[in-house]
Write an enzyme that holds these catalytic residues in place. Structure first.
Site, PDB file in Angstrom:
ATOM      1  N   MET A  16       0.827  -1.206   0.000  1.00 40.57           N
ATOM      2  CA  MET A  16       0.000   0.000   0.000  1.00 40.57           C
ATOM      3  C   MET A  16       0.863   1.258   0.000  1.00 40.57           C
ATOM      4  SD  MET A  16      -2.956  -1.164   2.573  1.00 40.57           S
ATOM      5  CE  MET A  16      -1.686  -1.680   3.696  1.00 40.57           C
ATOM      6  N   THR A  62      11.426  -3.859   1.696  1.00 40.93           N
ATOM      7  CA  THR A  62      10.623  -4.771   2.495  1.00 40.93           C
ATOM      8  C   THR A  62      11.059  -6.218   2.260  1.00 40.93           C
ATOM      9  OG1 THR A  62       8.384  -5.254   3.236  1.00 40.93           O
ATOM     10  CG2 THR A  62       8.624  -4.819   0.895  1.00 40.93           C
ATOM     11  N   LYS A  66      15.409  -6.687   3.684  1.00 38.25           N
ATOM     12  CA  LYS A  66      15.767  -5.706   4.724  1.00 38.25           C
ATOM     13  C   LYS A  66      17.172  -5.900   5.306  1.00 38.25           C
ATOM     14  CE  LYS A  66      11.153  -4.483   6.350  1.00 38.25           C
ATOM     15  NZ  LYS A  66      10.304  -4.242   7.512  1.00 38.25           N
ATOM     16  N   ASN A  87      14.813  -0.363   6.313  1.00 33.22           N
ATOM     17  CA  ASN A  87      13.558  -0.315   5.539  1.00 33.22           C
ATOM     18  C   ASN A  87      13.433   0.967   4.727  1.00 33.22           C
ATOM     19  OD1 ASN A  87      12.876   1.546   7.609  1.00 33.22           O
ATOM     20  ND2 ASN A  87      10.714   1.119   7.265  1.00 33.22           N
ATOM     21  N   ALA A 127       9.355 -12.472  18.895  1.00 34.44           N
ATOM     22  CA  ALA A 127      10.788 -12.144  18.908  1.00 34.44           C
ATOM     23  C   ALA A 127      11.372 -12.193  17.490  1.00 34.44           C
ATOM     24  CB  ALA A 127      11.532 -13.115  19.824  1.00 34.44           C
ATOM     25  N   GLY A 129      11.601 -10.161  13.454  1.00 34.06           N
ATOM     26  CA  GLY A 129      12.167  -8.903  12.968  1.00 34.06           C
ATOM     27  C   GLY A 129      11.413  -7.677  13.470  1.00 34.06           C
ATOM     28  N   ALA A 130      10.093  -7.751  13.488  1.00 28.95           N
ATOM     29  CA  ALA A 130       9.302  -6.597  13.917  1.00 28.95           C
ATOM     30  C   ALA A 130       9.505  -6.338  15.414  1.00 28.95           C
ATOM     31  CB  ALA A 130       7.825  -6.837  13.620  1.00 28.95           C
ATOM     32  N   THR A 152       9.376 -19.478  21.224  1.00 22.66           N
ATOM     33  CA  THR A 152      10.748 -19.972  21.325  1.00 22.66           C
ATOM     34  C   THR A 152      11.536 -19.026  22.222  1.00 22.66           C
ATOM     35  OG1 THR A 152      10.459 -20.651  19.031  1.00 22.66           O
ATOM     36  CG2 THR A 152      12.696 -20.795  19.927  1.00 22.66           C
ATOM     37  N   TYR A 220      -2.551  -5.722  10.258  1.00 27.07           N
ATOM     38  CA  TYR A 220      -3.660  -4.888   9.774  1.00 27.07           C
ATOM     39  C   TYR A 220      -4.592  -5.640   8.829  1.00 27.07           C
ATOM     40  CZ  TYR A 220      -0.104  -3.835   6.225  1.00 27.07           C
ATOM     41  OH  TYR A 220       0.895  -3.926   5.290  1.00 27.07           O
TER      42      TYR A 220
HETATM   43  P1  ATR Z   1       8.475 -10.635  11.518  1.00 28.28           P
HETATM   44  O1  ATR Z   1       9.718 -10.270  10.790  1.00 28.28           O
HETATM   45  O2  ATR Z   1       7.213 -10.196  10.831  1.00 28.28           O
HETATM   46  O3  ATR Z   1       8.513 -10.238  12.944  1.00 28.28           O
HETATM   47  P2  ATR Z   1       9.318 -13.360  11.953  1.00 28.28           P
HETATM   48  O4  ATR Z   1      10.710 -12.875  12.090  1.00 28.28           O
HETATM   49  O5  ATR Z   1       9.079 -14.549  11.090  1.00 28.28           O
HETATM   50  O6  ATR Z   1       8.363 -12.229  11.413  1.00 28.28           O
HETATM   51  O7  ATR Z   1       8.746 -13.640  13.434  1.00 28.28           O
HETATM   52  C1  ATR Z   1       7.516 -14.233  13.638  1.00 28.28           C
HETATM   53  C2  ATR Z   1       7.156 -14.229  15.130  1.00 28.28           C
HETATM   54  O8  ATR Z   1       5.873 -14.843  15.247  1.00 28.28           O
HETATM   55  C3  ATR Z   1       8.089 -15.046  16.009  1.00 28.28           C
HETATM   56  O9  ATR Z   1       8.095 -14.492  17.297  1.00 28.28           O
HETATM   57  C4  ATR Z   1       7.407 -16.427  16.011  1.00 28.28           C
HETATM   58  O10 ATR Z   1       7.696 -17.229  17.130  1.00 28.28           O
HETATM   59  P3  ATR Z   1       8.996 -18.201  17.122  1.00 28.28           P
HETATM   60  O11 ATR Z   1      10.176 -17.340  17.386  1.00 28.28           O
HETATM   61  O12 ATR Z   1       8.721 -19.177  18.221  1.00 28.28           O
HETATM   62  O13 ATR Z   1       9.014 -18.843  15.758  1.00 28.28           O
HETATM   63  C5  ATR Z   1       5.964 -16.004  16.078  1.00 28.28           C
HETATM   64  N1  ATR Z   1       5.051 -17.029  15.588  1.00 28.28           N
HETATM   65  C6  ATR Z   1       4.718 -17.259  14.309  1.00 28.28           C
HETATM   66  N2  ATR Z   1       3.832 -18.284  14.236  1.00 28.28           N
HETATM   67  C7  ATR Z   1       3.596 -18.705  15.503  1.00 28.28           C
HETATM   68  C8  ATR Z   1       2.757 -19.715  16.101  1.00 28.28           C
HETATM   69  N3  ATR Z   1       1.985 -20.490  15.357  1.00 28.28           N
HETATM   70  N4  ATR Z   1       2.770 -19.816  17.439  1.00 28.28           N
HETATM   71  C9  ATR Z   1       3.549 -19.028  18.212  1.00 28.28           C
HETATM   72  N5  ATR Z   1       4.361 -18.063  17.710  1.00 28.28           N
HETATM   73  C10 ATR Z   1       4.391 -17.903  16.381  1.00 28.28           C
END
Ligand code: ATR
EC number: 1.1.1.25
Length: 277
Positions: A16, A62, A66, A87, A127, A129-130, A152, A220
């Site tokens: 967007m 994006t 990144k 970014n 935990a 990237g965001a 985790t 969103y």
């Molecule tokens: P982003 O860059 O958008 O933050 P990411 O780096 O892939 O995306 O991180 C995804 C986050 O969502 C992580 O905290 C992940 O938890 P893990 O570190 O345990 O993988 C969490 N997450 C995604 N799917 C999940 C699920 N089904 N249950 C619990 N945590 C989940």
């Protein structure tokens, strides 16, 4: 001559950013255009060289570029360097400078909604990237405490360990966070749980949530996740992911043009695009 700006990613068709930035250029009477380019990982370096050749004024970066963009730039802002992701890129007389406005955008939005964030107790769920950009930026501006909870635990520990800014942090299991939810002033949901199409899921239960807690979900799509719905039912003040998206864009726009744009206008543009009110 008209200036050109861009966003690069893969996929990028759903972005967007072009609609949001082109509306701003028009609104502020700036002769510029913003375009989305789908760039494959293997073509990133070629793309950046092409941007240098045409003297592109600036661009957003994006997923999945990144991190990979960083060695291709001339300078990296210290906060972006510590986060380990860029970014936003600004072209200053041919020198490409990388910034991270994801975390600072989030914090900018937060500061506009709350009278003060000093001494606040914050919980970040996730935990990835965001979470990393938000945690580092909040730590750099000084809040009371920032606890981290994640499926985790090792990833949450690593994130806290990597942060160069000092802040008091406890690493909690998801059930520990659920139990002590009432201690937090601000809760930030950064995982992908609840994102379309799996909208019925939420990362933690909110039975201990205190009324008037500020609860933000960076998702969103949908505009109101199951997590935010439940939080609102328990009397929380809620915010969806449009806030972070709009504010990261506003800070990028400011770096490019010197104008800090009207974020309400940006939110309306994005919301219309998403089919919301
Ligand atoms: P982003 O860059 O958008 O933050 P990411 O780096 O892939 O995306 O991180 C995804 C986050 O969502 C992580 O905290 C992940 O938890 P893990 O570190 O345990 O993988 C969490 N997450 C995604 N799917 C999940 C699920 N089904 N249950 C619990 N945590 C989940």
């Amino acid at each position: 001559m008209q200036k050109l700006y861009a966003v690069i990613g893969d996929p990028i068709a759903q972005s967007m950013s072009p609609i949001m930035h082109n509306d701003l250029f028009q609104f502020y009477g700036i002769d510029a255009h913003y375009h989305a380019f789908a760039i494959k990982e293997k073509n990133l370096e070629i793309a950046v060289n092409g941007f240098r050749a045409i003297d592109l004024a600036g661009f957003n970066v994006t997923v999945p570029h990144k991190v990979a963009i960083m060695p291709l730039l001339d300078e990296i802002d210290p906060l972006a360097k510590s986060i380990g992701a860029v970014n936003t890129v600004v072209n200053v007389n041919g020198c490409l400078i990388g910034y991270n406005t994801d975390g600072s955008g989030f914090v900018h939005g937060l500061k506009s909604k709350l009278p003060s964030i000093v001494n606040k107790k914050v919980l970040i769920i996730g935990a990835g990237g965001a979470a990393r950009s938000i945690y580092f930026t909040l730590a750099s501006v000084g809040v009371g405490t920032i606890d981290l909870t994640n499926r985790t635990l090792e990833k949450a520990k690593g994130l806290s360990y990597d942060c160069p800014y000092e802040v008091q942090t406890s690493i909690l299991t998801l059930s520990e966070a659920e139990e002590q939810l009432a201690v937090y002033d601000i809760i930030i949901q950064t995982t992908s749980i609840g994102m379309a199409p799996q909208t019925e899921c939420k990362p933690i239960s909110l039975h201990n949530l205190r009324e008037n807690t500020f609860v933000s979900d960076i998702i969103y799509n949908p505009l109101e996740t199951e997590f935010l719905k439940r939080a609102k039912e328990r009397g929380a003040i809620t915010e969806n992911g449009i806030a972070m998206f709009v504010n990261q864009g506003a800070l990028a726009f400011e770096k490019w043009t010197g104008i800090l744009p009207d974020t309400n206008r940006m939110a309306i543009t994005v919301q219309k695009q998403l089919g919301g009110k």
